[in-house]
Write an enzyme that holds these catalytic residues in place. Structure first.
Site, mmCIF file in Angstrom:
data_model
loop_
_atom_site.group_PDB
_atom_site.id
_atom_site.type_symbol
_atom_site.label_atom_id
_atom_site.label_comp_id
_atom_site.label_asym_id
_atom_site.label_seq_id
_atom_site.Cartn_x
_atom_site.Cartn_y
_atom_site.Cartn_z
ATOM 1 N N GLY A 197 -19.069 -23.600 7.432
ATOM 2 C CA GLY A 197 -18.262 -23.036 6.213
ATOM 3 C C GLY A 197 -18.888 -22.596 5.116
ATOM 4 C CE LYS A 199 -22.742 -17.321 -5.321
ATOM 5 N NZ LYS A 199 -23.177 -18.232 -4.253
#
Length: 814
Positions: free
Chosen positions: A664, A682
């Site tokens: 994940g 980011k």
């Protein structure tokens, strides 16, 4: 001497009347008792509707009359023994025939005069009081019936007749002297003028009848029995947290009654206030409840504001024009024009420039008001000195009431701040010099929200209710919902927050429940919801207009990110895990931040960088406190850090990436991580938060991924990775030969930014970074040689959900 009044709900039917008889029998044992009763619940409306239908030529008025007769006949048969019914049934029948004759005349004439309206309306109280008096006698309690028209005299007016107190008081005093029984039953609402023509005291006038009697008789107490246990801090139909007010002053009760508190009829207070007679508001259906005491002084109980009330169906009338400035008489002419049409003014405000006068009236009177005012100022309008009267409709008034407000600065500020935070726009404001009432005109659609936020602000010290609308129920979304459920009790106890999930949406279904979704069964409830449609989901969230609403985006969907502006403009805060909006064109990013400031909402996206790490928050703290960021070095991809921490050439690079996805850490398409695109977003977000105007194309991407890996599907990508294994092994071996490790590093330095693989030696701050951790080094004017460091887990559903959760708490504190 005591006077008790019972409203329409209290005497709606035989069962309720039996409760009334029990209450009165207990009270009458103590003192001489005068009982004033309303019509059977709903009967006055039926009578007036029948008359209106008759005036329209609509023969269905006869159906209303049949219902009226049947209700009274049923009451007699249920309350009176069979042997004693005939006389009372005959009286009911005779009265109903009279009503039918009057309505027939109205039908033939096609006109309903004020006099006929009052005559028709009077039958409800007249009949109910006769039946109730007979019911007392049937139970062995001596009760004398008296027609209020013989005691209360009015000047010649109808529907809201003005009482002649000198004549009325003399008549009441004369009647109640002598050797009478201890119990009297009188009809409320009705009176007669000096020519003995029936008039009425206005809808709700039974309270007024009781107050007039109590005042004239110098009664020890007046009790108003209704279907609620007293006056309340707010309308319980609008807020579930309204509470009973134990005691209240006459002035406060009068203010609340004028502003929509239906518990007591506004004129009721004045007669008893003049004599200092205490008034109790009691509940017929819960007589043991203490109720509300109204008298000259009242215990504060720590409440500065006594109650919150509202009036709906308001129109705002604005008279404006440069020709008004410095010219006396405009206000006088405006109010004369309204007075000539018998239009009551509810609120007045005027600008200090004298350029405009604004008044609030009942919406039903707005058209007549415009006609009258435009006629009065026809000359000025023709000369363009004054504009035609402007009407704004679909408005309401919300009012704070309390005598203690005058000695507590800041009440107005708290009131308007609370509404402003929730996007409730104030159209007009009025406050008397006594400071007992602060009134604001707002859109009717906002009344429920406004009353709830004000009640929360001034009365609820237990918790603040927050309503979440969550888009996305995948790994992160599901973890977030679990955390919200787990922390519900802690939020309530420690932060006094009641966080409800009012809406959920995923790619298949959407669900909105104002009362809150059961977080233990959210999957089942959502599965049974409507088909997914993010635009519809957002529109419904806005339309519900719930207080303290927050939209939470835990998707990676561009369509979801495109709706933020609609939400922010409705003062709904946005918490975004989704990076698309904050990394979109700078113009859009900046606009969203400006909208949040303009509309008193929050746009928070801490998890856009570093999952649950406080990276953006730390950066904001630095810049807001006056520091300047010179350089940022960061490992911002938990996925890439995980991959390069685990890749040592002993197993294929593709296998390590597959492991990262299975655990994940990656986006659904791992290429977003491995290509460096996600890291570029980011570092750009951090640069923007540091004050830099930066776009994606300005960032240098030194990609390590071969071009073949960027083609086809995700499975094609994994096949390409396997084929390119020599490339990845060569990268690893080159770094190893230098005693270094590989890190995918983002750098912002003096206005430029880049991302790419770098060889990191053991002495570097980025070397000791394990697993999926992220790290950010802030070099600033204050942190020059030793940077400010934020380090920790930068990927994973649980930590990302916790970061979203933290943003939700920040948004709650707005």
């Amino acid at each position: 001497m005591q006077v008790l009044k019972f409203g329409g709900t209290s005497v709606a039917n035989a069962e309720n009347i039996s409760k009334v008889i029990s209450i009165v029998q207990a009270a009458a044992q103590k003192d001489t008792t005068v009982v004033v009763v309303s019509a059977l619940g709903g009967v006055t409306d039926l009578l007036l509707n029948a008359a209106a239908l008759a005036a329209e030529g609509n023969e269905t008025y006869k159906e209303k009359l049949v219902t009226i007769e049947q209700r009274h006949m049923d009451a007699v048969k249920q309350l009176i023994p069979v042997a004693s019914q005939s006389q009372l049934l005959s009286l009911v029948k005779k009265s109903c025939n009279e009503i039918e004759d009057i309505c027939s005349g109205i039908f033939l004439l096609g006109e309903l005069t004020a006099r006929s309206r009052d005559r028709i309306g009077s039958y409800g109280e007249w009949l109910s009081s006769q039946i109730i008096a007979a019911a007392f006698r049937a139970q062995g309690t001596a009760a004398e019936w008296k027609d209020s028209r013989e005691l209360i005299t009015t000047n010649s007016a109808f529907t809201h007749a003005e009482v002649d107190f000198s004549v009325t008081n003399t008549k009441i005093a004369a009647f109640f002297t002598g050797d009478y029984s201890r119990l009297f039953i009188l009809p409320g609402f009705i009176a007669a003028d000096k020519n003995n023509i029936t008039t009425t005291l206005g809808r709700g006038g039974s309270d007024y009848t009781a107050a007039i009697l109590a005042s004239a008789l110098q009664a020890d107490v007046l009790e108003i029995w209704t279907d609620v246990s007293g006056m309340m801090t707010a309308d319980p139909r609008l807020t579930g947290n309204a509470r009973i007010i134990p005691s209240i002053t006459y002035q406060e009760a009068m203010e609340l009654s004028h502003f929509g508190a239906k518990v007591i009829y506004p004129p009721t207070i004045q007669p008893v206030m003049n004599k200092g007679i205490p008034v109790w508001i009691k509940n017929t259906f819960a007589p043991q409840d203490p109720g509300t005491l109204i008298e000259s002084s009242a215990a504060r109980n720590g409440d500065i504001v006594r109650g919150i009330s509202s009036i709906n169906n308001i129109a705002l009338l604005s008279l404006e024009g440069s020709g008004m400035v410095g010219i006396p008489g405009f206000s006088k002419r405006l109010f004369e024009a309204l007075s000539s049409e018998k239009i009551n003014v509810i609120l007045i405000t005027q600008s200090s420039s004298e350029h405009s006068i604004c008044v609030a009236v009942d919406a039903a009177s707005a058209a007549r008001a415009k006609q009258a005012v435009d006629a009065a100022f026809a000359n000025e309008i023709a000369l363009q000195k004054v504009d035609p009267l402007l009407i704004e409709s679909d408005l309401s008034i919300v009012a704070l009431v309390g005598e203690s407000m005058k000695s507590h600065p800041g009440i107005s500020g708290r009131m308007f701040s609370a509404m402003g935070r929730n996007g409730v726009n104030v159209r007009a404001i009025a406050q008397g010099s006594s400071e007992k009432n602060i009134s604001a005109v707002i859109a009717t659609r906002d009344v429920r929200k406004a009353i709830n936020v004000l009640h929360e602000e001034f009365f609820e010290t237990t918790y603040k209710q927050v309503n979440l609308f969550i888009a996305g129920t995948g790994n992160v979304g599901a973890k977030l919902i679990g955390q919200l459920q787990q922390q519900a009790a802690v939020l309530s106890q420690r932060l006094r927050l009641q966080v409800r999930v009012a809406g959920l949406s995923n790619s298949r279904h959407r669900l909105i429940k104002e009362e809150g979704i059961d977080l233990g069964k959210w999957r089942e409830e959502l599965e049974a919801g409507q088909p997914a449609d993010i635009d519809q989901f957002v529109s419904e969230a806005i339309a519900r207009n719930l207080r303290n609403s927050i939209f939470v985006d835990v998707t990676a969907n561009e369509k979801v990110a495109s709706v933020y502006d609609k939400l922010l403009q409705k003062s709904i805060s946005v918490v975004a895990c989704n990076k698309i909006a904050a990394s979109s064109a700078y113009e859009n990013y900046q606009r969203l931040k400006e909208l949040a400031g303009e509309f008193n909402s929050r746009f928070l996206f801490e998890t856009n960088v570093g999952a649950g790490l406080p990276i953006i928050g730390t950066l904001n703290d630095l810049t807001h406190s006056g520091d300047r960021v010179r350089r940022i070095d960061a490992v911002l991809s938990g996925t890439l850090n995980f991959v390069f921490n685990h890749y040592d050439g002993s197993r294929p690079f593709a296998e390590v990436v597959r492991q990262a996805q299975d655990e994940g850490y990656t986006e659904p398409d791992p290429r977003l991580d491995l290509s460096g695109t996600d890291v570029m977003r980011k570092i750009m977000i951090l640069a923007r938060e540091a004050g830099e105007n930066m776009e994606m194309e300005q960032i240098t991407n030194n990609s390590f991924l071969p071009a073949s890996c960027n083609e086809g599907s995700v499975e094609d990508f994994y096949k390409a990775l396997a084929k390119e294994e020599p490339h990845f092994r060569a990268l690893y071996e080159e770094a190893k030969a230098k005693g270094c490790i590989l890190k995918f590093v983002a750098c912002f330095d003096q206005g430029s930014a880049s991302v790419g693989l770098r060889h990191i030696d053991p002495a570097h701050d980025l070397y000791h970074l394990y697993g999926k951790d992220n790290i950010v080094l802030f070099y600033t004017d204050r942190y020059t040689d030793q940077p400010m460091v934020v380090k920790g887990a930068g990927a994973g559903a649980a930590v990302t959900a916790s970061g979203v959760f933290a943003d939700i708490i920040r948004a709650c504190k707005l």
